[in-house]
Design a protein around this motif. Structure first.
Motif, short mmCIF file in Angstrom:
data_model
loop_
_atom_site.label_atom_id
_atom_site.label_comp_id
_atom_site.label_asym_id
_atom_site.label_seq_id
_atom_site.Cartn_x
_atom_site.Cartn_y
_atom_site.Cartn_z
N PRO A 29 18.11 46.65 5.57
CA PRO A 29 17.04 45.86 6.21
C PRO A 29 17.06 44.39 5.83
CG PRO A 29 16.18 47.90 5.25
CD PRO A 29 17.58 47.74 4.75
N LEU A 30 16.57 43.59 6.74
CA LEU A 30 16.37 42.16 6.51
C LEU A 30 14.96 41.83 6.98
CD1 LEU A 30 17.58 39.26 5.86
CD2 LEU A 30 18.09 39.14 8.31
N SER A 31 14.15 41.25 6.12
CA SER A 31 12.77 40.97 6.52
C SER A 31 12.31 39.64 5.94
CB SER A 31 11.84 42.10 6.08
OG SER A 31 11.92 42.31 4.69
N LEU A 32 11.28 39.09 6.58
CA LEU A 32 10.71 37.81 6.16
C LEU A 32 9.71 38.04 5.03
CD1 LEU A 32 10.33 34.72 6.71
CD2 LEU A 32 8.48 35.37 8.26
N LEU A 33 9.80 37.24 3.99
CA LEU A 33 8.81 37.24 2.91
C LEU A 33 7.75 36.19 3.25
CD1 LEU A 33 11.10 37.54 -0.26
CD2 LEU A 33 9.95 39.36 1.02
N ALA A 34 6.81 36.58 4.09
CA ALA A 34 5.86 35.60 4.64
C ALA A 34 4.95 35.02 3.56
CB ALA A 34 5.02 36.26 5.74
N ARG A 35 4.47 35.85 2.65
CA ARG A 35 3.54 35.36 1.62
C ARG A 35 4.25 34.47 0.61
NH1 ARG A 35 -1.33 37.88 1.19
NH2 ARG A 35 -1.32 37.83 -1.09
N VAL A 36 5.46 34.85 0.22
CA VAL A 36 6.23 34.01 -0.71
C VAL A 36 6.62 32.70 -0.03
CG1 VAL A 36 8.40 33.86 -2.00
CG2 VAL A 36 7.03 35.94 -2.09
N THR A 37 6.98 32.77 1.24
CA THR A 37 7.29 31.55 1.99
C THR A 37 6.11 30.59 1.95
OG1 THR A 37 8.85 32.66 3.48
CG2 THR A 37 7.84 30.62 4.28
N ALA A 38 4.92 31.10 2.18
CA ALA A 38 3.72 30.26 2.18
C ALA A 38 3.47 29.66 0.79
CB ALA A 38 2.52 31.06 2.64
N LEU A 39 3.70 30.43 -0.25
CA LEU A 39 3.50 29.94 -1.61
C LEU A 39 4.46 28.81 -1.96
CD1 LEU A 39 2.94 33.30 -3.54
CD2 LEU A 39 1.26 31.48 -3.21
N CYS A 40 5.72 28.94 -1.50
CA CYS A 40 6.73 27.91 -1.82
C CYS A 40 6.57 26.67 -0.94
CB CYS A 40 8.12 28.49 -1.67
SG CYS A 40 8.56 29.68 -2.96
N GLY A 41 6.10 26.85 0.28
CA GLY A 41 5.89 25.71 1.17
C GLY A 41 7.16 25.03 1.62
N GLY A 42 8.26 25.76 1.63
CA GLY A 42 9.53 25.18 2.05
C GLY A 42 10.15 25.96 3.19
N PRO A 43 11.40 26.40 3.03
CA PRO A 43 12.07 27.14 4.11
C PRO A 43 11.46 28.53 4.29
CG PRO A 43 13.39 27.18 2.12
CD PRO A 43 12.26 26.23 1.84
N GLN A 44 11.74 29.16 5.42
CA GLN A 44 11.41 30.56 5.57
C GLN A 44 12.32 31.35 4.63
OE1 GLN A 44 9.66 32.01 9.59
NE2 GLN A 44 11.67 31.15 10.04
N ILE A 45 11.71 32.25 3.86
CA ILE A 45 12.45 33.02 2.88
C ILE A 45 12.55 34.46 3.36
CG2 ILE A 45 12.56 33.82 0.49
CD1 ILE A 45 10.92 31.32 -0.28
N TRP A 46 13.77 34.92 3.50
CA TRP A 46 14.04 36.27 3.94
C TRP A 46 14.63 37.07 2.79
CZ3 TRP A 46 13.23 37.14 9.31
CH2 TRP A 46 13.04 35.98 10.07
N ILE A 47 14.56 38.40 2.89
CA ILE A 47 15.16 39.25 1.86
C ILE A 47 16.08 40.26 2.51
CG2 ILE A 47 13.20 40.87 1.82
CD1 ILE A 47 13.78 41.10 -1.26
N LYS A 48 17.32 40.31 2.03
CA LYS A 48 18.32 41.28 2.47
C LYS A 48 18.30 42.42 1.46
CE LYS A 48 22.08 42.70 4.76
NZ LYS A 48 21.91 43.55 5.94
#
Length: 347
Positions: A29-48
């Motif tokens: 699976p590959l999914s977006l880490l939406a809450r971590v992305t918001a915390l970092c305030g930078g690129p969209q962060i995905w997890i493989k």
């Protein structure tokens, strides 16, 4: 992605024709880490999620072992020999691969992590190795595991066995090819999501996964960054390990040794902690954040150190902050958690 060169096309053909023993549940699976992305305030962060490869709790070594086991079976071998630390994720997956293939497995495990309790050598990965049927030999941390494995292979040959020796982490050229192939899987997933891939971040120790991703990116004509976060080795040692596996993998595909030299080797040293296998405050903070913000379990030896590096790189002022899409490769390792009871106590 740009169009791969003619040498890359030929190498991809060679890669597809190598013997390979299916072991993993892929694509992972590959999914977006939406809450971590918001915390970092930078690129969209995905997890493989290569912790979901499925082989005895999964992990990144499964992809390497598909090629290593494929070669071993093609050579007519009946026994696997490999090495690692007492809580080696690689050793666990070698034991499982041997069980799947009906092969005997001998593991040489080094007591290389300081200041652990006696229980450290009984639970977690080492317990699973024994459960999976592997013969486990424990050695002191400063012993030469390569020499012990070589001597064991020689003895087994004298006894009529046909052993195949797998290096630490499966991190030679053949093992690295598992992640040259995996990069194409990741690239296709990101393309389907219409999310151009800018960088991949991972925990890096024996170097083969990082080398494979670098080669895979080059084969696909990709121009992004493979950002390895050291889990213990110095910059010099980690860079040498990655380059060794990369050169070896290129030769296996009929490529010149410097074919993938255009892919920058990036190694982050700030999150390796005081020693391999020893977590620090940043490790535990990353463990807590991933669990409580995304419901994802990391491990204190590899993936949490890599995730700590990811968080810094994607935050304001970090090396990856201005990019659009960054993927964190979860390499697995949660099976070792019982060997680190402090992970639940210090949060």
């Amino acid at each position: 992605m740009s169009i791969p060169s003619s040498p890359a096309f030929a190498a991809l053909h060679s890669l597809s024709n190598l013997p390979r023993s299916p072991l993993g549940m892929t694509p992972t699976p590959l999914s977006l880490l939406a809450r971590v992305t918001a915390l970092c305030g930078g690129p969209q962060i995905w997890i493989k999620r290569d912790d979901c490869t499925g082989l005895a709790t999964g992990g990144n070594k499964t992809r390497k072992l598909e090629f290593l086991l494929g070669q071993a079976r093609a050579m007519g071998c009946d026994t696997l020999i490999s090495q690692g630390a007492l809580q080696s994720n690689h050793a666990r997956q070698v034991a499982a691969a041997g069980a799947v293939a009906g092969m005997k497995v001998h593991l040489v495990l080094s007591d290389a992590v300081p200041d652990r309790s006696a229980n450290y050598a009984k639970v977690g990965n080492i317990q699973l190795c024994r459960l999976l049927g592997a013969q486990v030999q424990c050695i002191v941390g400063d012993a030469n595991a390569d020499e012990v494995c070589a001597a064991l292979a020689q003895q087994l040959r004298r006894d009529g066995s046909r052993p195949y020796v797998i290096p630490m982490g499966g991190s030679n050229g053949m093992g690295a090819l598992g992640y040259a192939a995996a990069f194409a899987e990741l690239a296709q997933q990101m393309q389907q999501l219409n999310a151009p891939l800018d960088a991949v971040v991972l925990a890096s120790g024996s170097g083969g996964t990082q080398a494979g991703l670098m080669l895979g990116g080059w084969l696909q004509g990709w121009q992004g960054r493979i950002h390895g976060v050291s889990v213990g080795p110095t910059k010099e040692v980690l860079s040498a390990r990655v380059n060794y596996a990369l050169v070896d993998a290129c030769e296996l595909l009929g490529l010149p040794a410097d074919a993938a030299a255009s892919v920058e080797l990036i190694t982050e040293m700030g999150f390796k902690g005081p020693h391999y296998g020893v977590p620090d405050a940043a490790t535990f903070k990353a463990l807590e954040l991933a669990a409580r913000e995304e419901g994802i379990l990391l491990d204190p030896v590899y993936s949490a150190k890599g995730f700590a590096g990811l968080l810094q790189a994607c935050a304001t002022g970090g090396a990856l902050h201005g990019l659009s899409n960054v993927v964190f490769l979860h390499t697995g390792g949660v099976a070792a958690m019982s060997a680190y009871p402090e992970a639940g106590e210090v949060l």
